[in-house]
Design an enzyme around this catalytic site. Sequence first.
Site, PDB file in Angstrom:
ATOM      1  N   GLU A 107       0.870  -1.180   0.000  1.00  8.89           N
ATOM      2  CA  GLU A 107       0.000   0.000   0.000  1.00  8.89           C
ATOM      3  C   GLU A 107       0.900   1.221   0.000  1.00  8.89           C
ATOM      4  O   GLU A 107       1.688   1.420   0.926  1.00  8.89           O
ATOM      5  CB  GLU A 107      -0.906   0.015   1.235  1.00  8.89           C
ATOM      6  N   CYS A 130      -3.439   7.635   4.855  1.00  6.97           N
ATOM      7  CA  CYS A 130      -3.288   7.255   3.454  1.00  6.97           C
ATOM      8  C   CYS A 130      -4.596   7.393   2.693  1.00  6.97           C
ATOM      9  O   CYS A 130      -4.594   7.429   1.465  1.00  6.97           O
ATOM     10  CB  CYS A 130      -2.765   5.825   3.347  1.00  6.97           C
TER      11      CYS A 130
END
Length: 519
Positions: free
Chosen positions: A257, A296
């Site tokens: 990620e 994020c």
Amino acid sequence: MTELLSNYVAGRWQAGSGAGTPLFDPVLGTELVRVDAGGLDLGEAFSFARETGGAALRALTYKQRAGLLGAIVKVLQAHRDTYYEIATANSGTVKNDSAVDIDGGIFTLGQYAKWGDALGDVHALRDGDAVKLGKEPLFQSQHLQVPTRGVALFINAFNFPSWGLWEKAAPALLSGVPVIVKPATATAWLTQRMVRDVVEAGVLPAGALSVVCGSSAGLMDQLQGFDVVSFTGSADTGAVIRSHAAVAQRSVRVNIEADSLNSALLLPDATAYSEAFKLLVREVVREMTVKSGQKCTAIRRILVPAALYDAAAEAIGAKLAGVTVGNPRNESVRMGSLVSKAQLNAVREGLDALKAQAAVLYDGSQARLVDADPAVAACIGPVLLGARDADAAQVVHDVEVFGPVSTLLPYRDLDHAIALAHRGQGSLVTSLYGADEAALGRAAVQLAASHGRVHVITPEVAQAHTGHGNVMPHSLHGGPGRAGGGAELAGLRALDFYHRRAAVQAAPGVLGQLGLAQA
């Protein structure tokens, strides 16, 4: 000298051989603890986890391993107040922001405990139905999934020292795969304390959970073919991991990620007085300020009809003006600090890059701090930027500033807005705001190609939706392209990463003895 946190590997606590790297209070600037992993026998650590921990976990059924997750939840709940204190000191977060990390991690563990309990007392998962391999059903093929006989290495980011561990560890442990976590150095204290509490409670088999604090040097070198590695962080580091021999030559499974320029999109039929407009403004402000924008999944680009550009700038700026920034110990403070001075410098550098093609619409970067010395504290107020030519402002589609920063962009029509969202080159999440269900549905399908999650907010779900940036264990967390191409959570789908698929070809009677649960 401050305490040197120990590492837990090979079934015992071990101190590093060096003086350690200091961890600081990002608001007060005081040294808190130190971390060091020098001198550890990593080969022993991985072998112990892989062999001792893995064997013990695989000997249990899914239902029994779900019970282990439930036991972890009880341990963490018992020490919850301590975790909040550590988060305030080491991450500089206000209580509500600490809850996103700490309670979010505990909630995710609890969910997987419930889902795992329903799988029952079996050791393998059914993958579809058996199919006959000839005209008669005498010889059939049944696909199944079994736990990989390796270790799961987690290399985690600094912004979620609790949730970042448990959202990965929950499906891994439920699958029967031992975990070695390497938390980001700057905020490793909370991760280490949680692992310590779980280890001391004795709720897991030896070798099931390990923690390495300090440098990650040498960790990837220990990985073997049946191991897996999950990384959260920058795209540059993700590229290094993908090119490592463990991945390129030994076929270690990897989940990454990385960067994500998430967007929020207001449909063209909205007005400045519509409920959809108000919901967009509220969510943008929340996403800019929760954890000081260090998520994020935070909204980085705000896409609105060109006619509403000025109204949106004014409305968002007005709400941002009410955000107090400073010491999270002061109850009047709504937004705490970034996790370090290094991150503060990175945000300022990123702002300078964006300002080359975007104007400042609201500047909180010089706002007075509450109970904090601006010369010491890693605090910065929210900044709203804007670019009236969204197509020409290429930098805002390329550069992610990991802090309380977002850019307002006008669009001509819905097709233009969708094209701008896709220019993020792959994102974790986008959110849509409007009241036209048909238009929202069409837009959601078009955006799904470049986003891991499409969060649609209509007036009827104003109080029920879970939030643009909140990652729920029920839904996919990950995204294509620059977001890393990874896939986490999504209910029991998360177990796929920690399992190996195989086909058993046999007579129906034999297939009936496999003892499979339906995932």
